[in-house]
Design an enzyme around this catalytic site. Structure first.
Site, mmCIF file in Angstrom:
data_model
loop_
_atom_site.group_PDB
_atom_site.id
_atom_site.type_symbol
_atom_site.label_atom_id
_atom_site.label_comp_id
_atom_site.label_asym_id
_atom_site.label_seq_id
_atom_site.Cartn_x
_atom_site.Cartn_y
_atom_site.Cartn_z
ATOM 1 N N ARG A 161 0.836 -1.209 0.000
ATOM 2 C CA ARG A 161 0.000 0.000 0.000
ATOM 3 C C ARG A 161 0.872 1.261 0.000
ATOM 4 N NH1 ARG A 161 -2.218 -3.761 -0.989
ATOM 5 N NH2 ARG A 161 -4.132 -4.672 -0.139
ATOM 6 N N SER A 237 -11.252 -0.586 3.096
ATOM 7 C CA SER A 237 -10.418 -0.983 4.231
ATOM 8 C C SER A 237 -9.690 0.249 4.754
ATOM 9 C CB SER A 237 -9.415 -2.051 3.801
ATOM 10 O OG SER A 237 -10.078 -3.217 3.361
ATOM 11 N N GLU A 333 -4.957 3.588 5.936
ATOM 12 C CA GLU A 333 -4.704 3.626 4.503
ATOM 13 C C GLU A 333 -5.038 4.991 3.898
ATOM 14 O OE1 GLU A 333 -6.016 0.560 1.939
ATOM 15 O OE2 GLU A 333 -5.532 -1.083 3.327
#
Length: 337
Positions: A161, A237, A333
């Site tokens: 990520r 998420s 995130e």
């Protein structure tokens, strides 16, 4: 160009915020004109993709720009590989669905919200696949130099990520196009448990695992776990799955046998953040106008009335409680915008 533009509908958490100006561009020449206009108005530049991975922190004193370029172009092909250039403004899921007419590798990434241009920034991934595995290069404009640049996959600095676009080139690069390298032969990635079980059931029924069928199943799995941003404001998420050293992963697994752990190539362990959050008591729990989803504790949702402060308060509370119970620090995130 729209002045005093309301950005609430342009971010999937529906957080409030007004930009000094907002504009989309359908060509490089339009982008350059917008940069000139921003300079004349004394405004900085901020780039917005699909708004599914940002935390709108209030009013934006800048020109917010968004790509409206959506062309898909096959560049070359061999018996093994097809190279396809896709403009940054293309909706990611639409491209995944269309991609199987060219080649394969992106099927597991279906239904991830956002745009093609945003995919490399986060190095999006799901069910055993990351976009970096199918990406050849990224084409964009560096704002500080006004020069077009082509970055190879190696130069993108991809990690979990993560990418150079979140670090060294943060706020200094407008992604215009992504070149994908797709495989001509369909070899489905089925390491994720529910996908492997589905494939076994398909074989038992003498049915083929086709690219279109795999996309449908990925969509069904995602829909069962993750709420649609169109129905419930969310950013997918919200926390990364934490990666911990070998000794820590082994100790946590010994103490909590039900904890899902995923051994990494370097000996470390990736932990399931959703499980940690649920065990810390946050699944389905709200704090003001924001909460953790009742079906998937990894997903932070709002009631459409939340502020950046509401989201930050919940985020901090979840991080605190998980750290107190497991000595593991979660990392969000979505990035502040």
């Amino acid at each position: 160009m729209i002045h005093n533009a309301d950005l609430r509908s342009l971010n999937t958490l529906r957080l409030p915020g007004v930009a000094d100006a907002f504009a989309s561009f359908a060509s490089v020449s339009e982008l350059l004109t917008l940069l000139d206009d921003a300079e004349r108005l004394g405004l900085g530049i901020k780039v917005l993709g699909g708004g599914s991975n940002v935390l709108l922190a209030g009013d934006i004193h800048a020109l917010v720009i968004q790509s409206a370029m959506t062309r898909v172009q096959v560049l070359s092909q061999t018996d093994a590989v097809v190279r396809v250039a896709v403009d940054a403004g293309k909706v990611w899921h639409d491209w995944v669905v269309e991609s199987i007419a060219c080649g394969h590798g992106l099927e597991n990434l279906a239904l991830i919200p956002g745009s093609v241009g945003a995919a490399p920034v986060q190095n999006i991934g799901a069910y055993g696949v990351e976009v970096a595995q199918c990406l050849e290069s990224v084409v964009g404009l560096q704002l500080s130099t006004r020069q077009l640049r082509v970055l190879s996959a190696g130069e993108c600095g991809f990690g979990y990520r993560d990418s150079v676009f979140k670090r060294e080139l943060s706020r200094d690069f407008v992604i215009l196009r992504v070149v994908f390298r797709l495989q001509r032969v369909f070899q489905p990635e089925l390491s994720y448990g529910p996908l492997r079980q589905w494939a076994d059931n398909m074989k038992a029924e003498s049915s083929d695992v086709t690219p279109a069928a795999l996309i449908r199943e990925v969509c069904a799995i995602r829909s069962s776990k993750l709420p649609s941003p169109a129905e419930i404001p969310n950013a997918g998420s919200f926390f990364k799955n934490p990666v911990v050293p070998t000794h820590m992963g082994q100790a946590l697994k010994a103490r909590y046998p039900a904890l899902p752990v995923y051994p990494q190539a370097d000996g470390s362990f990736k932990l399931a953040a959703g499980w940690l959050i649920e065990q810390a008591g946050w699944k389905g729990k709200w704090l003001g106008n924001a909460g953790m989803h009742t079906e998937q504790a990894l997903v932070l949702v709002t009631n459409g009335q939340a502020s950046y402060g509401d989201v930050t308060a919940l985020k901090d509370a979840v991080i605190r409680d998980v750290a107190e119970r497991f000595a593991v620090v979660l990392e969000p995130e979505p990035q502040p915008f």
